[in-house]
Design an enzyme around this catalytic site. Structure first.
Site, PDB file in Angstrom:
ATOM      1  CE  LYS A  13      37.627  43.043  34.938  1.00  0.00           C
ATOM      2  NZ  LYS A  13      36.356  43.168  35.672  1.00  0.00           N
ATOM      3  NE  ARG A  88      34.106  46.875  30.619  1.00  0.00           N
ATOM      4  CZ  ARG A  88      34.995  47.048  31.580  1.00  0.00           C
ATOM      5  NH1 ARG A  88      36.272  47.091  31.306  1.00  0.00           N
ATOM      6  NH2 ARG A  88      34.612  47.176  32.834  1.00  0.00           N
ATOM      7  NE  ARG A 127      35.692  48.582  42.947  1.00  0.00           N
ATOM      8  CZ  ARG A 127      35.703  47.967  41.766  1.00  0.00           C
ATOM      9  NH1 ARG A 127      36.671  47.142  41.464  1.00  0.00           N
ATOM     10  NH2 ARG A 127      34.765  48.177  40.883  1.00  0.00           N
ATOM     11  NE  ARG A 133      35.757  52.222  39.984  1.00  0.00           N
ATOM     12  CZ  ARG A 133      36.002  51.168  39.217  1.00  0.00           C
ATOM     13  NH1 ARG A 133      37.078  50.447  39.428  1.00  0.00           N
ATOM     14  NH2 ARG A 133      35.187  50.844  38.239  1.00  0.00           N
TER      15      ARG A 133
HETATM   16  P1  AMP Z   1      36.799  48.873  35.053  1.00  0.00           P
HETATM   17  O1  AMP Z   1      37.801  49.614  35.873  1.00  0.00           O
HETATM   18  O2  AMP Z   1      37.403  47.869  34.132  1.00  0.00           O
HETATM   19  O3  AMP Z   1      35.664  48.316  35.884  1.00  0.00           O
HETATM   20  O4  AMP Z   1      36.119  49.964  34.084  1.00  0.00           O
HETATM   21  C1  AMP Z   1      35.399  51.067  34.600  1.00  0.00           C
HETATM   22  C2  AMP Z   1      34.588  51.716  33.492  1.00  0.00           C
HETATM   23  O5  AMP Z   1      35.471  52.188  32.456  1.00  0.00           O
HETATM   24  C3  AMP Z   1      33.605  50.798  32.767  1.00  0.00           C
HETATM   25  O6  AMP Z   1      32.375  50.674  33.469  1.00  0.00           O
HETATM   26  C4  AMP Z   1      33.449  51.525  31.440  1.00  0.00           C
HETATM   27  O7  AMP Z   1      32.634  52.675  31.593  1.00  0.00           O
HETATM   28  C5  AMP Z   1      34.871  52.010  31.170  1.00  0.00           C
HETATM   29  N1  AMP Z   1      35.692  51.013  30.431  1.00  0.00           N
HETATM   30  C6  AMP Z   1      36.752  50.302  30.907  1.00  0.00           C
HETATM   31  N2  AMP Z   1      37.265  49.496  29.968  1.00  0.00           N
HETATM   32  C7  AMP Z   1      36.515  49.689  28.857  1.00  0.00           C
HETATM   33  C8  AMP Z   1      36.525  49.131  27.556  1.00  0.00           C
HETATM   34  N3  AMP Z   1      37.428  48.195  27.206  1.00  0.00           N
HETATM   35  N4  AMP Z   1      35.607  49.582  26.665  1.00  0.00           N
HETATM   36  C9  AMP Z   1      34.696  50.514  26.999  1.00  0.00           C
HETATM   37  N5  AMP Z   1      34.606  51.074  28.212  1.00  0.00           N
HETATM   38  C10 AMP Z   1      35.505  50.669  29.150  1.00  0.00           C
END
Ligand code: AMP
Length: 188
Positions: A13, A88, A127, A133
């Site tokens: 993404k 989400r 990654r 991360r």
């Molecule tokens: P991502 O970078 O989108 O994979 O997000 C990394 C982490 O951030 C996720 O595993 C969640 O812990 C948190 N996170 C990101 N976006 C959201 C969201 N829209 N709602 C809740 N937690 C989020």
């Protein structure tokens, strides 16, 4: 144009979002990036967010809404947004509807990146080597995938019923996936 980019962790993404934003002059909103930014602060809120993100759980909708509104108000000259990692869950989808209504914007499409689960695992472990991360390890990843399949995947049907869903094969070269996305967006 306003878009949502939907897909499991490791679907690509972030990479595709940057390319789409360049090609279609959209402002990228990654809630994951915004949250990781918050965790750099040593405030209580920053620490709370870090423990949730590192465990692969979802941060509360209240916090998400606050950081989103803050970002949008700082980017009020944007011609359109690409939401990456948001919504989400069903409640967040409702919040997005409200948010778009408030700023008089319309959601044009939801791009769903489809990738086989085995490939997701390999991509994320790679990654981890590149970006380091904390939530990219195998145990946390299992939880992130579970959260995705339980809470986020049901949104696919919701957007399909609204005739907004564009399903894209997310496997193959980055440039190939990008071409597939561009072709379907150009025919909107
Ligand atoms: P991502 O970078 O989108 O994979 O997000 C990394 C982490 O951030 C996720 O595993 C969640 O812990 C948190 N996170 C990101 N976006 C959201 C969201 N829209 N709602 C809740 N937690 C989020």
């Amino acid at each position: 144009m306003n878009l949502i980019l939907l897909g499991p962790p490791g679907a690509g993404k972030g990479t595709q979002a940057s390319m789409i934003c360049n090609d279609f002059n959209l402002t990228h909103i990654s809630t994951g990036d915004l949250l990781r930014n918050e965790t750099k602060s040593s405030s209580d809120l920053g620490k709370e967010i870090k423990s949730i993100v590192d465990a692969g759980n979802l941060v509360s909708n209240e916090i998400i809404l606050r950081i989103l509104k803050n970002f949008i108000s700082k980017n009020n000259d944007a011609s359109g947004f690409l939401f990456d990692g948001f919504p989400r869950n069903a409640e967040q989808a409702g919040l997005l509807d409200q948010l778009m209504h408030e700023i008089n914007f319309k959601l044009n499409a939801v791009i769903m990146l489809d990738v086989d689960k085995e490939l997701l695992l390999n991509r994320i472990l790679k990654r981890k080597e590149d970006e380091g991360r904390a939530d990219d390890n195998e145990k946390v990843l299992e939880n992130r995938l579970r959260v995705y399949f339980e809470e986020t995947q049901p949104l696919i049907e919701v957007y399909q019923n609204e005739n907004l869903l564009i399903k894209i094969d997310g496997e193959g070269e980055i440039s190939q996936v990008n071409q597939r996305i561009n072709a379907s967006l150009r025919s909107l």
